[in-house]
Scaffold this active site. Structure first.
Site, PDB file in Angstrom:
ATOM      1  N   TRP A 179       0.800  -1.212   0.000  1.00 32.28           N
ATOM      2  CA  TRP A 179       0.000   0.000   0.000  1.00 32.28           C
ATOM      3  C   TRP A 179       0.839   1.272   0.000  1.00 32.28           C
ATOM      4  O   TRP A 179       0.351   2.336  -0.352  1.00 32.28           O
ATOM      5  CB  TRP A 179      -0.918   0.029   1.233  1.00 32.28           C
ATOM      6  CG  TRP A 179      -0.201  -0.233   2.523  1.00 32.28           C
ATOM      7  CD1 TRP A 179      -0.102  -1.423   3.183  1.00 32.28           C
ATOM      8  CD2 TRP A 179       0.540   0.711   3.316  1.00 32.28           C
ATOM      9  NE1 TRP A 179       0.662  -1.278   4.319  1.00 32.28           N
ATOM     10  CE2 TRP A 179       1.061   0.020   4.427  1.00 32.28           C
ATOM     11  CE3 TRP A 179       0.812   2.068   3.182  1.00 32.28           C
ATOM     12  CZ2 TRP A 179       1.850   0.634   5.398  1.00 32.28           C
ATOM     13  CZ3 TRP A 179       1.595   2.696   4.155  1.00 32.28           C
ATOM     14  CH2 TRP A 179       2.092   1.972   5.245  1.00 32.28           C
ATOM     15  N   ASN A 180       2.110   1.192   0.403  1.00 35.26           N
ATOM     16  CA  ASN A 180       2.849   2.431   0.660  1.00 35.26           C
ATOM     17  C   ASN A 180       3.344   3.139  -0.601  1.00 35.26           C
ATOM     18  O   ASN A 180       3.598   4.334  -0.581  1.00 35.26           O
ATOM     19  CB  ASN A 180       4.009   2.183   1.632  1.00 35.26           C
ATOM     20  CG  ASN A 180       4.970   1.121   1.150  1.00 35.26           C
ATOM     21  OD1 ASN A 180       4.647   0.290   0.299  1.00 35.26           O
ATOM     22  ND2 ASN A 180       6.173   1.128   1.697  1.00 35.26           N
TER      23      ASN A 180
ATOM     24  N   LYS B 135      -2.468  -8.074  -7.797  1.00 36.38           N
ATOM     25  CA  LYS B 135      -3.304  -7.921  -6.614  1.00 36.38           C
ATOM     26  C   LYS B 135      -2.754  -6.754  -5.799  1.00 36.38           C
ATOM     27  O   LYS B 135      -1.738  -6.870  -5.120  1.00 36.38           O
ATOM     28  CB  LYS B 135      -3.302  -9.180  -5.744  1.00 36.38           C
ATOM     29  CG  LYS B 135      -4.369  -9.116  -4.625  1.00 36.38           C
ATOM     30  CD  LYS B 135      -3.960  -9.816  -3.359  1.00 36.38           C
ATOM     31  CE  LYS B 135      -3.023  -9.047  -2.506  1.00 36.38           C
ATOM     32  NZ  LYS B 135      -3.593  -7.761  -1.947  1.00 36.38           N
ATOM     33  N   PRO B 136      -3.405  -5.594  -5.868  1.00 30.17           N
ATOM     34  CA  PRO B 136      -2.943  -4.455  -5.070  1.00 30.17           C
ATOM     35  C   PRO B 136      -3.351  -4.620  -3.609  1.00 30.17           C
ATOM     36  O   PRO B 136      -4.250  -5.404  -3.277  1.00 30.17           O
ATOM     37  CB  PRO B 136      -3.667  -3.275  -5.713  1.00 30.17           C
ATOM     38  CG  PRO B 136      -4.941  -3.862  -6.249  1.00 30.17           C
ATOM     39  CD  PRO B 136      -4.605  -5.277  -6.670  1.00 30.17           C
ATOM     40  N   ALA B 137      -2.696  -3.874  -2.746  1.00 29.12           N
ATOM     41  CA  ALA B 137      -3.041  -3.897  -1.321  1.00 29.12           C
ATOM     42  C   ALA B 137      -4.467  -3.402  -1.111  1.00 29.12           C
ATOM     43  O   ALA B 137      -4.945  -2.522  -1.823  1.00 29.12           O
ATOM     44  CB  ALA B 137      -2.069  -3.032  -0.536  1.00 29.12           C
TER      45      ALA B 137
ATOM     46  N   GLU C 263      10.832  -8.961  -2.522  1.00 25.57           N
ATOM     47  CA  GLU C 263      11.359  -7.718  -1.966  1.00 25.57           C
ATOM     48  C   GLU C 263      10.678  -7.538  -0.624  1.00 25.57           C
ATOM     49  O   GLU C 263       9.503  -7.173  -0.553  1.00 25.57           O
ATOM     50  CB  GLU C 263      11.080  -6.548  -2.918  1.00 25.57           C
ATOM     51  CG  GLU C 263      11.902  -5.304  -2.605  1.00 25.57           C
ATOM     52  CD  GLU C 263      11.132  -4.275  -1.808  1.00 25.57           C
ATOM     53  OE1 GLU C 263      11.397  -4.177  -0.581  1.00 25.57           O
ATOM     54  OE2 GLU C 263      10.297  -3.585  -2.381  1.00 25.57           O
ATOM     55  N   LEU C 264      11.431  -7.838   0.446  1.00 21.73           N
ATOM     56  CA  LEU C 264      10.826  -7.999   1.770  1.00 21.73           C
ATOM     57  C   LEU C 264      11.245  -6.878   2.718  1.00 21.73           C
ATOM     58  O   LEU C 264      11.697  -5.832   2.292  1.00 21.73           O
ATOM     59  CB  LEU C 264      11.192  -9.376   2.316  1.00 21.73           C
ATOM     60  CG  LEU C 264      10.860 -10.558   1.378  1.00 21.73           C
ATOM     61  CD1 LEU C 264      11.316 -11.877   1.964  1.00 21.73           C
ATOM     62  CD2 LEU C 264       9.383 -10.580   1.028  1.00 21.73           C
TER      63      LEU C 264
ATOM     64  N   CYS D 159      10.106   0.811   2.986  1.00 24.44           N
ATOM     65  CA  CYS D 159      10.953  -0.329   3.354  1.00 24.44           C
ATOM     66  C   CYS D 159      12.431   0.024   3.366  1.00 24.44           C
ATOM     67  O   CYS D 159      13.237  -0.704   3.950  1.00 24.44           O
ATOM     68  CB  CYS D 159      10.693  -1.501   2.420  1.00 24.44           C
ATOM     69  SG  CYS D 159      10.896  -1.104   0.676  1.00 24.44           S
TER      70      CYS D 159
ATOM     71  N   GLU E 164      10.919  -3.529  12.224  1.00 19.92           N
ATOM     72  CA  GLU E 164      10.716  -2.388  11.342  1.00 19.92           C
ATOM     73  C   GLU E 164       9.562  -1.536  11.884  1.00 19.92           C
ATOM     74  O   GLU E 164       8.433  -2.006  11.979  1.00 19.92           O
ATOM     75  CB  GLU E 164      10.399  -2.898   9.934  1.00 19.92           C
ATOM     76  CG  GLU E 164      10.461  -1.874   8.846  1.00 19.92           C
ATOM     77  CD  GLU E 164      10.330  -2.488   7.466  1.00 19.92           C
ATOM     78  OE1 GLU E 164      10.774  -1.857   6.492  1.00 19.92           O
ATOM     79  OE2 GLU E 164       9.766  -3.608   7.351  1.00 19.92           O
TER      80      GLU E 164
END
Length: 476
Positions: free
Chosen positions: A151-152, A175-177, A251-252, A285, A380
């Site tokens: 979402w960010n 699939k978007p947030a 990408e975490l 992130c 985080e």
């Protein structure tokens, strides 16, 4: 802008689909409902798979020049739609609109880059030891792709995946947030307006991603998974993808250190830490989560940092002057509050901020006296909080920076060239910002190591994630 102006339907094949179930998208600033959006499940997932597989047969046969031209047209439409997209981002996830405009430009840059890269998918001829053979190496699209975006950065995280996938000749199910699906749906509208063939890009919003993703993970014809999100979810998706041996890019999460050495230009270092940490209210992130300052300059740095942080404008994300908007939801706010409370209980001092504002706001915060036992040093935070720590030597700073399971981005400020090279080589991170707080760009590789995932987005590295190598041995 009124709710009726939003596209709230899923894009499946050539059709804009309104599902029986919907879910609510709420403004994190006002708390008001923006739209009721199509809530896709297993039935829509199966339909999208069939459309993606069918479209792939034709899309893979288009020339690189055809795909390049279409991506160029899409890029042009995104540019024309910049203000609308920026306002949409501000409304649905709370990013200040001026910053959201920057995101739209960043998102468009990936489409532009991969419009050019589509024409640079080169093969090779390998010398043979036999005079009657020619050895050819070709590149082919991996196949239909399933992508999950956060979402960010609802525009940029989408185009960073879509650009290379479409350039390579893959079809894509996005699939978007659930917090920010409207931006992705608008990008899909612009793709169709640019002439994108039905089924090449589909967007399936949903409130609960599990039923939709379950279908995609089990479907053998979906050949690639690309995911940006938490490490915990990334591990689960990697396990699920193993059954069908999908190509996977992850990408975490991150926990970026920022090392400030005593030879730093303090004014520039403070400016860069503020830019890195407080962009999107700390909800990125790659934003710094821990700032290590050489002890000899810690007091001066902290004083200048507090002054800069107290000058940030907090408010309505639709106002051009706003620099800090709300956090995206109550869960995010509670995490930030919990991290600050834990740090205070364990001896940290609040130099500025340290409390929630109205609604989902948290005031920009600087903490001193932080130590490694605190939650903020282990998890985080995803919020506007800077923890300050002191170090004495280069080796101490390097050890502290690398003492994390995460390895996405790291930053340092020094004017010592030898030190800069040593640390850039030894920091265990996929991205290093050396006197640079915002290193991300379309033509460079973006991605991490360790618990921050694998695979790269951006540059020719991002394109290769969507290509398979095929070897042809030809007898003549």
């Amino acid at each position: 802008m009124v709710a009726e102006s939003f596209n709230t339907r899923a894009l499946i094949g050539a059709d804009w689909v309104q599902t029986a179930k919907t879910f609510e998208v709420v403004s994190p600033y006002s708390g008001q409902a923006l739209a009721q959006v199509a809530d896709c499940g297993e039935a829509e997932a199966h339909r999208a798979v069939e459309a993606a597989v069918e479209a792939f047969q034709a899309w893979r046969e288009t020339t690189a020049y055809e795909r390049s031209s279409l991506l160029e047209r899409w890029h042009h439409r995104i540019q024309q739609d910049e203000l609308y997209l920026a306002r949409l981002i501000a409304l649905e996830m709370g990013k200040p609109v001026s910053e959201a405009q920057g995101e739209v430009r960043y998102a468009a840059s990936f489409v532009k880059w991969y419009a050019e890269e589509a024409k640079r998918i080169y093969g090779e001829m390998v010398p043979s030891q036999f005079p009657h053979k020619r050895l050819l190496v070709l590149k082919a699209p991996v196949g239909p792709v399933y992508g999950i975006t956060p979402w960010n950065f609802p525009a940029a995280m989408a185009t960073r995946k879509l650009g290379p996938a479409l350039a390579a000749g893959c079809t894509f199910i996005l699939k978007p947030a659930e917090q920010s699906p409207l931006t992705a749906l608008r990008l899909a509208e612009l793709w169709l307006e640019a002439g994108g063939p039905p089924g090449t890009l589909q967007v399936l919003p949903c409130a609960d991603p599990v039923p939709l993703t379950r279908v995609m993970m089990a479907e053998e014809r979906i050949r690639k998974l690309t995911f940006t999100g938490s490490t915990e979810v990334g591990r689960l998706l990697t396990q699920q993808s193993a059954a069908t041996l999908k190509r996977v890019s992850m990408e975490l999460g991150g926990h970026a250190p920022y090392l400030i050495f005593e030879d730093a230009d303090l004014e520039k270092a403070v400016r860069d830490v503020v830019a890195c940490k407080f962009r999107n209210a700390g909800q990125t992130c790659v934003c710094t989560n821990r700032v290590y300052v050489q002890r000899s300059i810690l007091e001066a740095f902290a004083r200048k940092l507090v002054e800069a942080v107290e000058g940030l404008t907090v408010g309505d994300p639709l106002e051009a002057s706003t620099q800090i908007g709300p956090l995206v939801d109550a869960q995010g706010l509670e995490k930030v509050k919990g991290h600050v409370a834990d740090a205070q209980q364990k001896g940290a001092t609040v130099l500025t901020g340290g409390r929630a504002g109205q609604g989902l706001f948290y005031l920009p915060t600087v903490l001193a006296g932080v130590n490694p036992s605190m939650k903020i040093m282990q998890e985080e935070t995803f919020g506007p909080v800077v923890p300050l720590l002191a170090f004495e030597t280069e080796e101490e700073a390097l050890a502290a920076a690398n003492a994390s399971p995460y390895g996405l981005a790291a930053y340092l400020w020094t004017q010592n060239l030898s030190r800069a090279i040593r640390l850039a080589e030894r920091l265990e991170y996929g991205i290093v910002g050396l006197n640079d707080a915002v290193p991300s760009t379309a033509q460079a590789p973006f991605g991490g190591v360790k618990a921050s995932g694998y695979g790269r987005e951006g540059g020719h590295w991002g394109l290769e994630e969507y290509l398979s190598v095929k070897y042809v041995s030809l007898g003549v």
